[in-house]
Write an enzyme that holds these catalytic residues in place. Structure first.
Site, PDB file in Angstrom:
ATOM      1  N   GLY A 182      13.149 -14.170  24.119  1.00 55.99           N
ATOM      2  CA  GLY A 182      11.835 -13.962  24.736  1.00 55.99           C
ATOM      3  C   GLY A 182      11.020 -12.953  23.954  1.00 55.99           C
ATOM      4  O   GLY A 182      10.209 -12.200  24.490  1.00 55.99           O
TER       5      GLY A 182
ATOM      6  N   LEU B 135       8.511 -13.156  22.111  1.00 54.44           N
ATOM      7  CA  LEU B 135       7.037 -13.306  22.075  1.00 54.44           C
ATOM      8  C   LEU B 135       6.423 -13.000  23.431  1.00 54.44           C
ATOM      9  O   LEU B 135       5.206 -13.097  23.598  1.00 54.44           O
ATOM     10  CB  LEU B 135       6.666 -14.734  21.653  1.00 54.44           C
ATOM     11  CG  LEU B 135       7.140 -15.173  20.261  1.00 54.44           C
ATOM     12  CD1 LEU B 135       6.722 -16.608  19.985  1.00 54.44           C
ATOM     13  CD2 LEU B 135       6.608 -14.227  19.184  1.00 54.44           C
ATOM     14  N   GLY B 136       7.246 -12.612  24.378  1.00 59.63           N
ATOM     15  CA  GLY B 136       6.764 -12.391  25.749  1.00 59.63           C
ATOM     16  C   GLY B 136       6.156 -11.009  25.930  1.00 59.63           C
ATOM     17  O   GLY B 136       6.034 -10.230  24.977  1.00 59.63           O
ATOM     18  N   GLN B 137       5.814 -10.703  27.195  1.00 64.73           N
ATOM     19  CA  GLN B 137       5.106  -9.439  27.475  1.00 64.73           C
ATOM     20  C   GLN B 137       5.962  -8.227  27.102  1.00 64.73           C
ATOM     21  O   GLN B 137       5.480  -7.290  26.472  1.00 64.73           O
ATOM     22  CB  GLN B 137       4.755  -9.374  28.976  1.00 64.73           C
ATOM     23  CG  GLN B 137       3.871  -8.173  29.304  1.00 64.73           C
ATOM     24  CD  GLN B 137       3.879  -7.765  30.764  1.00 64.73           C
ATOM     25  OE1 GLN B 137       4.761  -8.158  31.541  1.00 64.73           O
ATOM     26  NE2 GLN B 137       2.919  -6.974  31.143  1.00 64.73           N
TER      27      GLN B 137
ATOM     28  N   ASP C  34      12.465 -16.920  20.193  1.00 59.04           N
ATOM     29  CA  ASP C  34      11.681 -17.414  21.341  1.00 59.04           C
ATOM     30  C   ASP C  34      11.673 -18.938  21.288  1.00 59.04           C
ATOM     31  O   ASP C  34      12.080 -19.534  20.287  1.00 59.04           O
ATOM     32  CB  ASP C  34      10.244 -16.845  21.317  1.00 59.04           C
ATOM     33  CG  ASP C  34       9.662 -16.737  22.735  1.00 59.04           C
ATOM     34  OD1 ASP C  34       9.411 -15.610  23.204  1.00 59.04           O
ATOM     35  OD2 ASP C  34       9.518 -17.802  23.382  1.00 59.04           O
ATOM     36  N   ILE C  35      11.199 -19.553  22.329  1.00 55.33           N
ATOM     37  CA  ILE C  35      11.216 -21.027  22.430  1.00 55.33           C
ATOM     38  C   ILE C  35      10.294 -21.646  21.387  1.00 55.33           C
ATOM     39  O   ILE C  35      10.464 -22.785  20.981  1.00 55.33           O
ATOM     40  CB  ILE C  35      10.808 -21.471  23.861  1.00 55.33           C
ATOM     41  CG1 ILE C  35      11.024 -22.971  24.077  1.00 55.33           C
ATOM     42  CG2 ILE C  35       9.354 -21.126  24.155  1.00 55.33           C
ATOM     43  CD1 ILE C  35      12.458 -23.344  24.317  1.00 55.33           C
ATOM     44  N   ARG C  36       9.295 -20.857  20.912  1.00 48.25           N
ATOM     45  CA  ARG C  36       8.385 -21.390  19.889  1.00 48.25           C
ATOM     46  C   ARG C  36       8.364 -20.418  18.718  1.00 48.25           C
ATOM     47  O   ARG C  36       8.712 -19.248  18.855  1.00 48.25           O
ATOM     48  CB  ARG C  36       6.968 -21.562  20.467  1.00 48.25           C
ATOM     49  CG  ARG C  36       6.314 -20.289  20.942  1.00 48.25           C
ATOM     50  CD  ARG C  36       5.049 -20.546  21.758  1.00 48.25           C
ATOM     51  NE  ARG C  36       4.321 -19.304  22.015  1.00 48.25           N
ATOM     52  CZ  ARG C  36       4.746 -18.381  22.876  1.00 48.25           C
ATOM     53  NH1 ARG C  36       5.869 -18.574  23.552  1.00 48.25           N
ATOM     54  NH2 ARG C  36       4.074 -17.253  23.058  1.00 48.25           N
TER      55      ARG C  36
ATOM     56  N   TYR D 234      12.215 -16.268  42.073  1.00 51.26           N
ATOM     57  CA  TYR D 234      12.345 -15.216  41.055  1.00 51.26           C
ATOM     58  C   TYR D 234      13.291 -14.121  41.562  1.00 51.26           C
ATOM     59  O   TYR D 234      14.181 -13.681  40.850  1.00 51.26           O
ATOM     60  CB  TYR D 234      10.961 -14.647  40.780  1.00 51.26           C
ATOM     61  CG  TYR D 234      10.897 -13.535  39.775  1.00 51.26           C
ATOM     62  CD1 TYR D 234      10.647 -12.219  40.180  1.00 51.26           C
ATOM     63  CD2 TYR D 234      11.030 -13.780  38.414  1.00 51.26           C
ATOM     64  CE1 TYR D 234      10.550 -11.193  39.267  1.00 51.26           C
ATOM     65  CE2 TYR D 234      10.923 -12.751  37.489  1.00 51.26           C
ATOM     66  CZ  TYR D 234      10.682 -11.462  37.917  1.00 51.26           C
ATOM     67  OH  TYR D 234      10.580 -10.437  37.009  1.00 51.26           O
TER      68      TYR D 234
ATOM     69  N   LYS E  53      16.876 -12.854  40.232  1.00 50.50           N
ATOM     70  CA  LYS E  53      17.124 -11.474  39.802  1.00 50.50           C
ATOM     71  C   LYS E  53      18.336 -10.879  40.514  1.00 50.50           C
ATOM     72  O   LYS E  53      19.145 -10.183  39.915  1.00 50.50           O
ATOM     73  CB  LYS E  53      15.872 -10.608  40.033  1.00 50.50           C
ATOM     74  CG  LYS E  53      14.723 -10.926  39.096  1.00 50.50           C
ATOM     75  CD  LYS E  53      15.138 -10.734  37.641  1.00 50.50           C
ATOM     76  CE  LYS E  53      14.048 -11.110  36.663  1.00 50.50           C
ATOM     77  NZ  LYS E  53      14.528 -11.081  35.263  1.00 50.50           N
TER      78      LYS E  53
HETATM   79  C1  VAH Z   1       6.116 -10.371  38.023  1.00 48.94           C
HETATM   80  N1  VAH Z   1       5.600  -8.762  36.265  1.00 48.94           N
HETATM   81  O1  VAH Z   1       5.043 -10.091  38.513  1.00 48.94           O
HETATM   82  C2  VAH Z   1       6.688  -9.425  36.983  1.00 48.94           C
HETATM   83  C3  VAH Z   1       7.545  -8.369  37.630  1.00 48.94           C
HETATM   84  C4  VAH Z   1       7.689  -6.644  39.426  1.00 48.94           C
HETATM   85  C5  VAH Z   1       6.860  -7.705  38.807  1.00 48.94           C
HETATM   86  O2  VAH Z   1       8.779  -8.845  37.977  1.00 48.94           O
HETATM   87  O3  VAH Z   1       6.733 -11.354  38.339  1.00 48.94           O
END
Ligand code: VAH
Length: 318
Positions: A6, A8-10, A32-34, A138, A142
């Protein structure tokens, strides 16, 4: 040598830059995937789909890495829109990374999130050890991820470590599909339009952190003496507890005419309300000296300066 997924991600993009500065560019393998031409010119970079276990194993072996920092994932709002894909990527990618770390005896980092808490969790000064029954895909990913990483530590001795990140704010790479993204968008819109319409309601508190503090926390945790760690996956860390109006007040100190309005997105508002208002970082401070440099005032000043400079550069290039 460190393999970052990841990249290239944030988080990944700022993490790779900092790691290259600290450990030498040739020791950091971005993936990264790309692909990304600019990234490939700065150091080793591989195209990697983390749901492909063999691909990840081959790359880790090829570069003889000793650490994996696994950041490839779908964030909360996107995961809510496509929950099955989120499960496959977030959990499939994680278990592949843990298996590679087990087979090659690598140190392993992956972030959790305040999203790992749910409506039954105490919302103010959320404890390190507390109930975690998140109501988003999500959050399910986690919590499952935290348990899986602890399992690989206790069962196989893999040196897994993680932090529960709050909303992360950076001027380099915007987030993709998060609930806290408003806290990044607001700065860009403040400079561009001197106005912002927030999709999160006022008085909705969430934890936030400036990206340099978030990246430093990974390095501090991964370099910490293992014998000090009572926890592993994952440490509560935070820097700022803020609602949209707190960003408005800080921005108005620099752009007095800045105007804020609200057009609440019920889906992301519901996610935000299921998360803590503020979390307790004391375990991280005690076990690996976690500290932050940026409060909301210092972050706002720097975000506005850096984005203005970036926009000016872009204009001069056009
Ligand atoms: C999101 N930036 O918004 C992430 C993060 C706590 C927020 O996990 O999903």
């Amino acid at each position: 040598k460190i393999l970052v997924t990841g990249a290239l991600g944030q988080i990944g993009s700022e993490l790779v830059t900092t790691l290259r500065e600290r450990y030498g560019a040739s020791n950091i393998i971005g993936s990264d995937i790309r692909s990304n031409q600019a990234e490939m010119e700065k150091g080793p970079f591989e195209v990697l789909d983390v749901t492909n276990a063999d691909e990840m194993f081959e790359i880790a072996k090829k570069y003889e890495v000793d650490t994996i920092m696994h950041l490839a994932a779908l964030l909360s709002a996107k995961a809510e829109a496509m929950p099955k894909k989120a499960w496959d990527l977030n959990m499939g990618g994680l278990v592949n990374g843990l298996e590679v770390a087990r087979e090659l005896e690598l140190q392993f980092f992956t972030p959790s999130s305040i999203g790992a808490f749910g409506p039954l969790t105490p919302k103010d000064n959320t404890p390190q050890d507390t109930i975690q029954r998140p109501t988003t895909m999500y959050g399910v990913n986690k919590v499952a991820g935290e348990l899986l990483c602890d399992y690989y530590y206790h069962r196989f001795g893999v040196d897994t470590r993680g932090v529960r990140y709050p909303g992360l704010i950076s001027y380099l790479t915007p987030p993709g599909g998060g609930t806290t993204d408003y806290a990044v968008e607001i700065y860009y819109k403040a400079i561009k339009n001197k106005a912002y319409t927030s999709y999160i309601a006022e008085n909705t508190y969430m934890d936030m952190m400036y990206m340099p503090d978030a990246v430093n926390a990974i390095i501090q945790l991964m370099e910490a003496d293992s014998s000090r760690l009572e926890h592993r996956n994952a440490f509560n860390i935070s820097a700022i507890s803020a609602a949209p109006e707190d960003f408005m007040y800080e921005i108005q100190k620099h752009i007095p005419e800045f105007k804020m309005s609200y057009d609440v997105d019920p889906i992301r508002q519901k996610i935000a309300e299921s998360w803590p208002n503020s979390i307790d970082s004391s375990a991280a401070k005690k076990e690996w000296d976690f500290k932050v440099e940026y409060d909301i005032a210092k972050m706002t000043k720097e975000m506005l300066e850096k984005i203005t400079a970036k926009e000016l550069k872009k204009c001069s290039l056009e």
